[in-house]
Structures are given as structure tokens and as C-alpha cells.
Design an enzyme around this catalytic site. Sequence first.
Site, PDB file in Angstrom:
ATOM      1  N   HIS A   5      -4.558   1.329  -5.934  1.00  0.00           N
ATOM      2  CA  HIS A   5      -3.546   0.537  -5.234  1.00  0.00           C
ATOM      3  C   HIS A   5      -3.783  -0.961  -5.366  1.00  0.00           C
ATOM      4  O   HIS A   5      -4.908  -1.437  -5.285  1.00  0.00           O
ATOM      5  CB  HIS A   5      -3.563   0.921  -3.745  1.00  0.00           C
ATOM      6  CG  HIS A   5      -2.594   0.162  -2.899  1.00  0.00           C
ATOM      7  ND1 HIS A   5      -2.977  -0.546  -1.788  1.00  0.00           N
ATOM      8  CD2 HIS A   5      -1.243  -0.006  -3.004  1.00  0.00           C
ATOM      9  CE1 HIS A   5      -1.912  -1.107  -1.231  1.00  0.00           C
ATOM     10  NE2 HIS A   5      -0.849  -0.799  -1.957  1.00  0.00           N
ATOM     11  N   GLU A  25      -1.447   0.834  -9.652  1.00  0.00           N
ATOM     12  CA  GLU A  25      -0.211   0.234  -9.159  1.00  0.00           C
ATOM     13  C   GLU A  25      -0.364  -1.276  -9.206  1.00  0.00           C
ATOM     14  O   GLU A  25      -1.380  -1.821  -8.758  1.00  0.00           O
ATOM     15  CB  GLU A  25       0.073   0.692  -7.733  1.00  0.00           C
ATOM     16  CG  GLU A  25       1.351   0.130  -7.150  1.00  0.00           C
ATOM     17  CD  GLU A  25       1.147  -0.542  -5.799  1.00  0.00           C
ATOM     18  OE1 GLU A  25       2.098  -0.578  -5.016  1.00  0.00           O
ATOM     19  OE2 GLU A  25       0.037  -1.060  -5.543  1.00  0.00           O
ATOM     20  N   ASP A  27       1.591  -5.007  -8.401  1.00  0.00           N
ATOM     21  CA  ASP A  27       2.685  -5.660  -7.681  1.00  0.00           C
ATOM     22  C   ASP A  27       3.268  -6.785  -8.535  1.00  0.00           C
ATOM     23  O   ASP A  27       2.533  -7.673  -8.980  1.00  0.00           O
ATOM     24  CB  ASP A  27       2.178  -6.238  -6.361  1.00  0.00           C
ATOM     25  CG  ASP A  27       1.642  -5.158  -5.439  1.00  0.00           C
ATOM     26  OD1 ASP A  27       2.441  -4.321  -5.000  1.00  0.00           O
ATOM     27  OD2 ASP A  27       0.421  -5.143  -5.173  1.00  0.00           O
ATOM     28  N   HIS A  41       0.860  -9.391  -4.213  1.00  0.00           N
ATOM     29  CA  HIS A  41       1.370  -8.586  -3.101  1.00  0.00           C
ATOM     30  C   HIS A  41       1.746  -9.456  -1.921  1.00  0.00           C
ATOM     31  O   HIS A  41       2.877  -9.435  -1.448  1.00  0.00           O
ATOM     32  CB  HIS A  41       0.332  -7.536  -2.674  1.00  0.00           C
ATOM     33  CG  HIS A  41       0.843  -6.575  -1.656  1.00  0.00           C
ATOM     34  ND1 HIS A  41       1.051  -6.919  -0.329  1.00  0.00           N
ATOM     35  CD2 HIS A  41       1.196  -5.270  -1.758  1.00  0.00           C
ATOM     36  CE1 HIS A  41       1.510  -5.871   0.329  1.00  0.00           C
ATOM     37  NE2 HIS A  41       1.612  -4.853  -0.515  1.00  0.00           N
ATOM     38  N   ASP A  85       5.129  -1.950  -8.830  1.00  0.00           N
ATOM     39  CA  ASP A  85       5.748  -2.129  -7.515  1.00  0.00           C
ATOM     40  C   ASP A  85       6.532  -3.433  -7.571  1.00  0.00           C
ATOM     41  O   ASP A  85       5.970  -4.526  -7.464  1.00  0.00           O
ATOM     42  CB  ASP A  85       4.668  -2.164  -6.440  1.00  0.00           C
ATOM     43  CG  ASP A  85       5.240  -2.171  -5.032  1.00  0.00           C
ATOM     44  OD1 ASP A  85       6.461  -2.356  -4.883  1.00  0.00           O
ATOM     45  OD2 ASP A  85       4.459  -2.010  -4.077  1.00  0.00           O
TER      46      ASP A  85
END
EC number: 4.6.1.-
Length: 276
Positions: A5, A25, A27, A41, A85
Site C-alpha cells: 500500500h 499500489e 497514488d 497520497h 490509485d
Amino acid sequence: WIMGHMVNKIEQINEFLDLGANSIEVDIAFDELGYPEYTYHGVPCDCKRYCTKSEKIDDFIEALSAATTPGNPKFRKELTLVVFDLKTGGFDASRMYKSGKAFAELIQFSYWKGSDDAGRAYIVLSLPKLDHYEFIKAFREHFDTSTFKNLLEERVGYDFSGNEDMGLTRVVLDKAGVNDREHVWQGDGITNCILRSLDRVKAAVAIRDSATGYINKVYFWTIQAYSSVRDALNAEVDGIMTNEPDVIANILKEDAFKDRFRLATYRDNPWETFKR
């Protein structure tokens, strides 16, 4: 898939892979006109994580391409899936279509390098809201007249991460030009600071396993507590997004799971619905 993440610094790619992830993942932050600008993020994010790590988008995509290109000295065979994301809430919705086109160009020329041989990881485009579906539509339409349409058809999937109505999700995917089970991932979750039930995950799994479903894969985010991971695996998810990949890797070795699950490799197609 063990999905690392919030991997937004170049050095974090290897960091999360070394901990056992086979997916990350990332961002993606955009400028006010909808052009991809940074990996970032921002606050709030997860407990015990720094929310503001960042790279210039071109630098990160260059490093990501290297890490997923066989023959490159920085190649990591473990990295099979990348979830982008897409932080598309920061610019006017009227720019959504142009933003999708711009991101498609970034993937084609900076990640795939205009070649079938570079940047082999599968990609999931993850949007925060259903009404941002024109981003996906534009991304797909960019390749309609491209010699790289085969890469779109082989390597790109779609997700909406805002925990919205799944019946409506199906309708919106159709508006974006995505058919049922056409590389559809369905996420559910919340920050690791808050406990969340598995009710919606179980509903997504039921749709995935239905003969008339639209979902290929289901993942849960963001967890690392041993009990939560075990519960998610028992709910039959396909992926877990986590800040601590080693926790999931360790649990997969437990007697209750070692014969039921294994870590996905590049040979495992993330667009195929697994049948036990």
C-alpha cells in the site's frame, strides 16, 4: 496478490517487494488541469505511515518500468501487478476525459516505452468515484487507433475504490465501455486506523462467483492485523492491500491456508475468475 500500500517513493518499490509483496499500489496526484504530476497520497492516510512521500511522475514511472522489464538490471520478477490509485478529485470534472487521455499517453510512452517488451506488469486503474468513469472511457479510447491496443486488452484492468453501490458500479463500467468480467477488480475497505466488517467484501465475492456476475477479482484494504487477514482470506478474497506484506506472507504459510492459497506469479492472469 499481496498488494503493498502507498508505494510512492522509488526506493519503496524494492522495500515492499523484499517484504513479500507481488503487487504495489501507487497514488497518482494530478495538477488542476488533470495532468499527472506526482506520486502522492497526502493526509490523512494510514496509521503508522508517512502520508507525504512523493516523486515526480516521470521519475517514478521510469523506475517502475525498469523494475518490470525483463532484462533490465533493476528487474524484479515478483512485481506482477500495479494498482494506480488515481486521485482524480482534485481537478474539475469537466477535465476527466482529457485527464484519462493524458494518463494513457504516460503509460504508453513512459511505462511501456512504446514497446511490447517493456513494463510487463498488469495494471489496474482505480478511480475513487463512479462519476469519474470518463477517465476510464478516455484511457480506453486513446488506444482505439493505436498499435498498442493489444496491450490495453491484455494488461489493463479497472476498479472503483469508493465503496459505492455495486449494482451501480456495473452500470457505470458499461458506460465506460467495460463489459462484465472485462478485467474488473472490486475493492472494499478503509484506512487501517478503523475496523471494517467484511459484509461488502462477501457481497462482492458472491457477485464474483455468480454465473451472472461482473467482477473478476475482489480485494480488501488496508489491513495487517493477523486476525483481520485471516478473516479476509476465509472470505475468499483474491488480494489484500497492506502496509506489512510480510504479515500476509507469513499467514499464507499457516496450516489453515498453505494448501488453499499461494502467491500469484506472472503466469497467473489477474483477469480470470478463479474457480475452486
